[in-house]
Design an enzyme around this catalytic site. Structure first.
Site, short mmCIF file in Angstrom:
data_model
loop_
_atom_site.label_atom_id
_atom_site.label_comp_id
_atom_site.label_asym_id
_atom_site.label_seq_id
_atom_site.Cartn_x
_atom_site.Cartn_y
_atom_site.Cartn_z
N TRP A 154 0.54 -1.23 0.13
CA TRP A 154 0.00 0.07 -0.02
C TRP A 154 0.81 1.23 0.12
O TRP A 154 1.59 1.56 1.24
CB TRP A 154 -0.94 -0.23 1.16
CG TRP A 154 -1.98 -0.88 1.34
CD1 TRP A 154 -3.33 -0.77 0.62
CD2 TRP A 154 -1.73 -2.40 1.70
NE1 TRP A 154 -4.02 -2.17 0.80
CE2 TRP A 154 -3.18 -3.03 1.50
CE3 TRP A 154 -1.01 -2.99 2.32
CZ2 TRP A 154 -3.51 -4.25 1.78
CZ3 TRP A 154 -1.26 -4.29 2.95
CH2 TRP A 154 -2.26 -4.98 2.40
N HIS A 168 -7.35 1.41 2.06
CA HIS A 168 -8.54 0.47 1.86
C HIS A 168 -9.53 0.83 3.06
O HIS A 168 -9.42 1.63 3.82
CB HIS A 168 -7.95 -0.95 1.90
CG HIS A 168 -7.16 -1.36 3.14
ND1 HIS A 168 -6.37 -2.62 3.21
CD2 HIS A 168 -6.57 -0.64 4.12
CE1 HIS A 168 -5.77 -2.52 4.31
NE2 HIS A 168 -5.84 -1.35 5.12
N ARG A 194 -4.09 5.91 -2.58
CA ARG A 194 -2.89 5.36 -2.57
C ARG A 194 -1.85 6.32 -3.33
O ARG A 194 -2.31 6.78 -4.46
CB ARG A 194 -2.94 4.01 -3.27
CG ARG A 194 -3.74 3.10 -2.38
CD ARG A 194 -3.60 1.69 -2.85
NE ARG A 194 -4.48 0.85 -1.73
CZ ARG A 194 -4.92 -0.52 -2.36
NH1 ARG A 194 -4.24 -1.05 -3.47
NH2 ARG A 194 -5.65 -1.02 -1.62
N GLN A 208 -13.89 1.30 -2.90
CA GLN A 208 -13.69 -0.10 -2.81
C GLN A 208 -14.93 -0.77 -1.64
O GLN A 208 -15.48 0.23 -1.00
CB GLN A 208 -12.37 -0.36 -1.67
CG GLN A 208 -11.90 -1.72 -1.69
CD GLN A 208 -10.73 -1.95 -0.88
OE1 GLN A 208 -10.65 -1.63 0.19
NE2 GLN A 208 -9.79 -2.45 -1.37
N VAL A 251 -5.88 -12.16 6.36
CA VAL A 251 -6.76 -13.33 5.97
C VAL A 251 -5.57 -14.53 5.96
O VAL A 251 -4.82 -14.46 5.50
CB VAL A 251 -7.46 -13.19 4.73
CG1 VAL A 251 -8.71 -12.02 5.23
CG2 VAL A 251 -6.91 -12.68 3.79
N ALA A 307 -13.42 -12.37 5.35
CA ALA A 307 -13.62 -11.01 4.77
C ALA A 307 -13.15 -11.09 3.03
O ALA A 307 -12.69 -11.99 2.38
CB ALA A 307 -12.24 -10.12 5.35
#
Length: 339
Positions: A154, A168, A194, A208, A251, A307
């Site tokens: 990022w 995000h 970003r 997003q 995740v 997620a």
């Protein structure tokens, strides 16, 4: 006799009145402090006691009858006026609506609504969060500590460390879980930023949609079923879905999700949409990392969750065959009027 004559004439006159102004004039003239009935009743002082009682009783009866007539006539006039207005302003709901030039929704907004509608229909709630975020929520709470190489994924726009423009919408994962106990089912639409060069497939600001579900017994099968249903709702019931392993720090395991190319169906190596692969990646997803759950006070031995995150502009590019993401923010009406 004067009282009886006055009552009879006044009631007859009252029946001819059809507007509120005349009705008020009648009330003042007949029943007012200086009205005709009041003037007659003032003469009672000149009568003896017995006559005063008889005439007084008759005067009270006349006053009650006139007031009742006044109230009824006022109600009739009001109802008649309402009926007249209703008749004049009546709308025939069976007629087709007339088009009104009110502009168009931006293609990103259109797709954003389609996405949120699909997940709301599956039981998700919509929440929003701040675009100016803290490093604590944007990275630390998502299993991306200081110095972790995943931060290089990022390119961050810092406002004044540790404050930044969120890269995000995932920080709302931690914010939501801090404030509520499972079960959790939310989607988070919003704008992200970003620090990167713009080209046909990259913008420095974009939308997003983050999704999160946490509860006891949630498995990867629930993730696949939810996202498969989403793809069918958005792209059609004939769509095929593919999941492949991928890496996202918050995740584990992580996957990217693709749908089969609806342009060439994998039969054209020169296809500009899938570039000959036959598949189009539309989002990243995975099971929420146990460290993320533990960081907000959830017991990772008891709760599990999944997620996902996707970009509405990318979805719009796929749906409408748009080949340059910069069109969305160029404010070119020739482009926007197509949607």
């Amino acid at each position: 006799q004067s009282i009886e004559d006055l009552t009879q004439n006044a009631l007859q006159e009252l029946s001819q009145i059809d507007n509120p102004d005349e009705l008020e004039q009648w009330r003042v003239r007949i029943l007012g402090r200086r009205g005709e009935l009041t003037g007659i009743l003032r003469g009672l002082a000149q009568l003896d006691l017995e006559e005063r009682r008889q005439v007084g009783a008759l005067g009270n009866q006349a006053k009650a009858a006139l007031e009742e007539g006044l109230e009824k006539r006022g109600r009739d006039i009001s109802e008649a006026r309402l009926a007249q207005v209703a008749d004049l302003e009546r709308i025939d709901v069976t007629l087709p609506g007339r088009p009104v030039a009110t502009g168009r929704l931006h293609p990103t907004t259109q797709v954003l609504r389609e996405i949120t509608d699909a997940f709301v229909a599956m039981g998700f709630s919509i929440v929003e969060g701040p675009e100016v975020e803290w490093d604590h929520y944007n990275f630390e709470m998502l299993n991306i500590p200081q110095g972790h190489p995943a931060r290089d994924m990022w390119n961050t726009l810092w406002v004044d460390y540790p404050m930044l423009l969120r890269t995000h919408t995932s920080p709302m994962q931690a914010r939501v879980m801090e404030s509520v106990q499972p079960p959790v089912r939310v989607i988070v639409p919003g704008k992200c930023y970003r620090y990167e060069a713009t080209d046909a497939t990259h913008e420095w600001h974009f939308y997003q949609v983050e999704g999160l579900a946490v509860d006891e017994g949630i498995t990867f099968a629930d993730l696949k079923g939810t996202l498969y249903e989403f793809a069918r709702r958005l792209f059609g019931t004939e769509r095929k879905v593919r999941f492949r392993c991928d890496y996202f720090p918050f995740v584990e395991p992580g996957v990217d999700m693709s749908i089969d190319c609806f342009s060439c169906e994998g039969n054209d190596s020169s296809c500009r949409i899938c570039r000959g692969s036959g598949w189009i990646e539309i989002m990243g997803a995975g099971m929420v990392h146990p460290r993320v759950l533990a960081g907000v006070g959830y017991d990772p031995e008891k709760y599990t969750g999944f997620a996902f995150g996707l970009g509405p502009e990318r979805i719009a590019m796929l749906k409408y065959g748009i080949d340059d993401i910069r069109h969305f923010y160029s404010n070119d009406l020739r482009f926007l009027r197509q949607f």
